[in-house]
Design an enzyme around this catalytic site. Structure first.
Site, PDB file in Angstrom:
ATOM      1  N   ARG A  80      49.773 -66.385 -31.169  1.00 16.28           N
ATOM      2  CA  ARG A  80      48.876 -66.141 -30.031  1.00 16.28           C
ATOM      3  C   ARG A  80      47.433 -66.264 -30.518  1.00 16.28           C
ATOM      4  O   ARG A  80      47.063 -65.701 -31.548  1.00 16.28           O
ATOM      5  CB  ARG A  80      49.126 -64.754 -29.453  1.00 16.28           C
ATOM      6  CG  ARG A  80      48.277 -64.383 -28.224  1.00 16.28           C
ATOM      7  CD  ARG A  80      48.717 -63.000 -27.771  1.00 16.28           C
ATOM      8  NE  ARG A  80      48.106 -62.514 -26.557  1.00 16.28           N
ATOM      9  CZ  ARG A  80      47.259 -61.480 -26.499  1.00 16.28           C
ATOM     10  NH1 ARG A  80      46.886 -60.853 -27.613  1.00 16.28           N
ATOM     11  NH2 ARG A  80      46.782 -61.071 -25.341  1.00 16.28           N
ATOM     12  N   GLU A 170      44.530 -58.818 -20.311  1.00 14.70           N
ATOM     13  CA  GLU A 170      44.688 -57.495 -19.715  1.00 14.70           C
ATOM     14  C   GLU A 170      43.850 -57.365 -18.436  1.00 14.70           C
ATOM     15  O   GLU A 170      42.903 -56.588 -18.352  1.00 14.70           O
ATOM     16  CB  GLU A 170      44.332 -56.393 -20.714  1.00 14.70           C
ATOM     17  CG  GLU A 170      45.306 -56.318 -21.887  1.00 14.70           C
ATOM     18  CD  GLU A 170      45.050 -55.158 -22.813  1.00 14.70           C
ATOM     19  OE1 GLU A 170      46.004 -54.649 -23.424  1.00 14.70           O
ATOM     20  OE2 GLU A 170      43.873 -54.745 -22.955  1.00 14.70           O
ATOM     21  N   GLU A 280      51.326 -57.940 -26.250  1.00 16.99           N
ATOM     22  CA  GLU A 280      50.669 -57.188 -27.318  1.00 16.99           C
ATOM     23  C   GLU A 280      51.509 -55.951 -27.639  1.00 16.99           C
ATOM     24  O   GLU A 280      51.855 -55.190 -26.731  1.00 16.99           O
ATOM     25  CB  GLU A 280      49.263 -56.720 -26.906  1.00 16.99           C
ATOM     26  CG  GLU A 280      48.259 -57.832 -26.725  1.00 16.99           C
ATOM     27  CD  GLU A 280      46.862 -57.286 -26.450  1.00 16.99           C
ATOM     28  OE1 GLU A 280      46.605 -56.098 -26.749  1.00 16.99           O
ATOM     29  OE2 GLU A 280      46.036 -58.056 -25.923  1.00 16.99           O
TER      30      GLU A 280
END
Length: 381
Positions: A80, A170, A280
């Site tokens: 990532r 997020e 995450e």
């Protein structure tokens, strides 16, 4: 979210689908577990800076090797990459991400791209518009589309096409504030503006991928919080935002127990008919502080399953093994997998210039750069 506004009331007011029209999790969930995880990887965006600071990484046998190769040898198949628009010198800009993507390909790993759409950190508490971007909504919709399209094309052009892209980082409370801020101080909720920006970014990504099959992900930070997850994705569904994957952050000190995580993931795949990915994840292997300058997770942190997973090397390894179990129990193989967050961020580079490494006890390497037992969790079977 404002407690005075009900989920059902907002959906009705927005003219969207009612909650009762969403498919109940119990009706969709099957009993077929997965035997493997299709995504096993990590965000190691700090890696080039750490190497420049003199950090060297060693595998479980003590051999010095590049960190991405150590993880790939254990079975990791995704890297990532965080991308900021114009960050402080040395931090994760497009050029650095492109270079790291080449290393990922050499290690046999696929790419999950994480554009923050910001010059620096973007998360639920802040989503600042890049300084060089326009600030009005109409112009931002054009900009996020063209920027994302160009970004995806640049990765493809060098032979490292993006396999998964998340539209923002997020984005629980919106994106590109204040134009796309979801909850304003006066209580206003800007779902139209927020979802228009998500749609524009998604359109740009799909235009830029060419013939490569690109999957899009919406990433929030509500791992074990089912009500909050439903609130967000019920509205995303109501506003017609296209996406392929539900992405979640899961840090148990903030996002609930392993049991709550499992319940939420199973509910999500049934409710929205989408696979889930833990974008995450991190867990402490110690409460010691590697650089002596403070960590965000210390001995006073609330770890809901600490009896099962103490903050030790073995406790961390057991945590990741249990996480694999949760994901394989998501019906029909829709628990795609996990991405450890900055498992290589040992002391040496601060979260901003001159600052501390605030997560150095949440890594999968010890303070000297030697791999910890938890890296075995990247294995394929």
């Amino acid at each position: 979210m404002p407690s005075s506004i009900s989920r059902r009331g907002l959906l009705a007011g927005a003219g969207g689908i009612a909650l009762s029209a969403l498919v109940p999790a119990q009706a969709r969930a099957a009993s077929r577990p997965s035997t493997t995880l299709s995504v096993r990887g990590a965000d190691m965006s700090f890696l080039p800076q750490l190497e420049e600071a003199g950090v060297r990484f060693r595998d479980l046998a003590g051999r010095v090797r590049p960190a991405e190769q150590i993880l790939a040898k254990e079975g990791a198949n995704y890297l990532r990459l965080r991308v900021w628009v114009d960050p402080p010198a040395g931090y994760s800009d497009k050029a650095r991400a492109l270079a790291l993507a080449k290393r990922a390909k050499r290690a046999g790993m696929k790419i999950l791209l994480d554009p923050h759409y910001s010059d620096f950190w973007a998360d639920p508490g802040k989503q600042p518009i890049p300084a060089s971007w326009p600030t009005d909504l109409a112009s931002l919709k054009v900009k996020i589309k063209t920027y994302t399209r160009s970004l995806v094309r640049d990765f493809a052009a060098q032979g490292t096409p993006v396999d998964i892209i998340q539209i923002g980082n997020e984005v629980t409370n919106g994106i590109l504030w204040p134009a796309g801020q979801l909850y304003l101080p006066d209580g206003t909720q800007q779902w139209q503006a927020f979802t228009d920006l998500l749609k524009a970014g998604t359109a740009g990504a799909l235009e830029g991928c060419g013939g490569h099959r690109l999957k899009t992900m919406l990433h929030i930070d509500k791992g074990g919080k089912m009500g909050d997850t439903q609130w967000f994705f019920d509205n995303i569904t109501s506003w017609g935002v296209p996406y392929d994957i539900i992405g979640q952050s899961y840090y148990p000190m903030w996002h609930g127990s392993m049991a709550e995580l499992e319940a939420n993931l199973i509910d999500s795949v049934g409710r929205y008919d989408k696979p889930v990915l833990l974008a995450e994840v991190a867990y402490p292997w110690t409460f010691e502080d590697g650089d002596g300058r403070g960590n965000i997770v210390g001995p006073d942190a609330f770890l809901p399953d600490v009896d099962r997973f103490p903050a030790t090397k073995q406790g961390q390894a057991d945590f990741y093994e249990a996480l694999r179990g949760v994901l394989t129990r998501v019906p029909d193989g829709r628990g795609l997998g996990f991405m450890a967050w900055e498992p290589e961020w040992v002391p040496g580079v601060g979260w901003q210039p001159g600052a501390e490494a605030s997560n150095d006890n949440l890594t999968q390497f010890d303070f000297t750069g030697r791999a910890l037992p938890s890296i075995r969790s990247y294995r394929r079977p």
